[in-house]
Design a protein around this motif. Structure first.
Motif: not given
Length: 400
Positions: A7, A140, A144
């Motif tokens: 990410h 998410l 995250i």
């Protein structure tokens, strides 16, 4: 683990050169092994080429960090079955689109400024948060989301926006209350804001997870800021016991003795013999010359003109500039817009600067340039100690 999900969290234009057509971007990302920050130096080109070069650097960095984790954790079956080359960029098409738009704006401003021949040098397009929009953030996982808020907090700290950083780091801690990195950094931001009691709570969590002399040292400094020299002394004795080769124990106990008006230079001399560069750096960045009892006593303080005369500065401005850069001890009242100085603290500053070569030049004091009224102010004794340290003996004389 067949592959790693990368990410990309944010990127920031750190610096640029019109002469060399070069730019430097800081960036941050997270994946299954954790969170990382790095940078890439690039030449300006087409947005497509810049996107490819940027992502190639990110993938190369991530692969290095993943392989380091694989080597460092031979007993972890998930990592040992992994291949650091198998990295998937999450939401790759949208990431590339955002980067292309971001680089296009920077390229346009860069070229316009270059054609202006110096009339405009600032580039206003500086940062990109990949999860700025709620519709991208909400799906998410909590893991995250934690890194998104941690990253935002660290970015704010790098910009000296400590109050905003605290808000973001609190959001991160809502997902992982015991995380060492989040607790360490929110404590640092709170210390910058003068919220020392709150900082201690987070530093205690940090020191439980991070068993190191550095972590304990930060906790000791926080207790000193609170005026709890006894508790700080316990911390530094713990450092000396658990980390006998660490210099932080000596440094912290020297600072405590200074605050108490006791002998402290012998401890600093020991550090100087072992590592003069370490001592100089920590004296510049962590030594607090402010003595208990003076902060609230306006009658014992000098204005900038008196302090500048005493230290031999040609202009008060030269002194206050050093004070605002935290290079010399002072007391700034933001509401009144005044800055004040204490003779005992200035004397200690001069002595340590000269003794340990903290600056290229030596300083001298000039008591002969003071008026009688200014001398009387300097002779005032310190006020009462903080309550937590009242049981210590009274100081008989200030630092010479």
């Amino acid at each position: 683990m067949d592959f790693f999900n990368l990410h990309l969290l944010s990127t920031y234009l750190k610096k640029w050169s019109y002469n060399d057509n070069k730019v430097t971007f800081n960036y941050s990302y997270c994946c299954e092994i954790g969170y990382d920050r790095s940078h890439v130096d690039m030449r300006l080109g087409s947005p497509v080429n810049m996107v490819n070069e940027f992502l190639n650097n990110v993938f190369h960095r991530a692969k290095e960090k993943i392989n380091e984790q694989i080597e460092a954790n031979p007993q972890d079956p998930n990592l040992q079955q992994s291949n650091g080359s198998n990295i998937i960029l999450v939401n790759e098409p949208e990431v590339k689109r955002k980067l292309s738009v971001f680089f296009s704006k920077i390229l346009k401003e860069f070229n316009n400024n270059k054609r202006s021949r110096g009339r405009s040098r600032i580039i206003s397009t500086r940062s990109l948060d990949f999860y700025y929009n709620d519709f991208e953030y909400e799906p998410l996982s909590d893991e995250i989301k934690f890194y998104v808020h941690l990253n935002r907090g660290l970015n704010k700290m790098n910009g000296d926006l400590y109050s905003n950083a605290v808000d973001d780091l609190k959001n991160a801690l809502a997902f992982k209350p015991e995380d060492p990195q989040a607790n360490k950094n929110i404590a640092k931001a709170l210390m910058k804001l003068g919220r020392f009691e709150e900082a201690v709570k987070h530093l205690e969590i940090y020191t439980q997870a991070e068993k190191s002399d550095v972590a304990l040292h930060q906790l000791g400094l926080a207790f000193m800021k609170l005026g709890d020299l006894d508790r700080a002394e316990e911390i530094y004795k713990q450092i000396e016991k658990e980390f006998p080769d660490s210099l932080y124990g000596l440094f912290g106990r020297a600072l405590i003795n200074y605050k108490r008006g006791k002998g402290f230079k012998q401890k600093l001399d020991k550090i100087y013999k072992i590592n003069p560069e370490w001592l100089a750096e920590h004296l510049r960045t962590e030594w607090s010359f402010n003595l208990p009892g003076y902060e609230e006593d306006e009658e014992a303080k000098w204005n900038a003109a008196t302090a500048a005369r005493y230290l031999g500065f040609n202009r008060p401005f030269d002194l206050t500039r050093k004070a605002f850069n935290n290079e010399i001890p002072s007391y700034f009242d933001s509401e009144k817009g005044t800055i004040r100085f204490v003779k005992a603290e200035l004397d200690a500053w001069v002595e340590l600067v000269n003794r340990y070569k903290l600056e290229p030049q030596n300083y001298e004091t000039h008591e002969e340039l003071l008026t009688e009224q200014e001398k009387q102010k300097a002779q005032r004794k310190r006020g009462r100690r903080p309550k937590k340290d009242q049981k210590n003996e009274a100081v008989e004389e200030q630092v010479a």
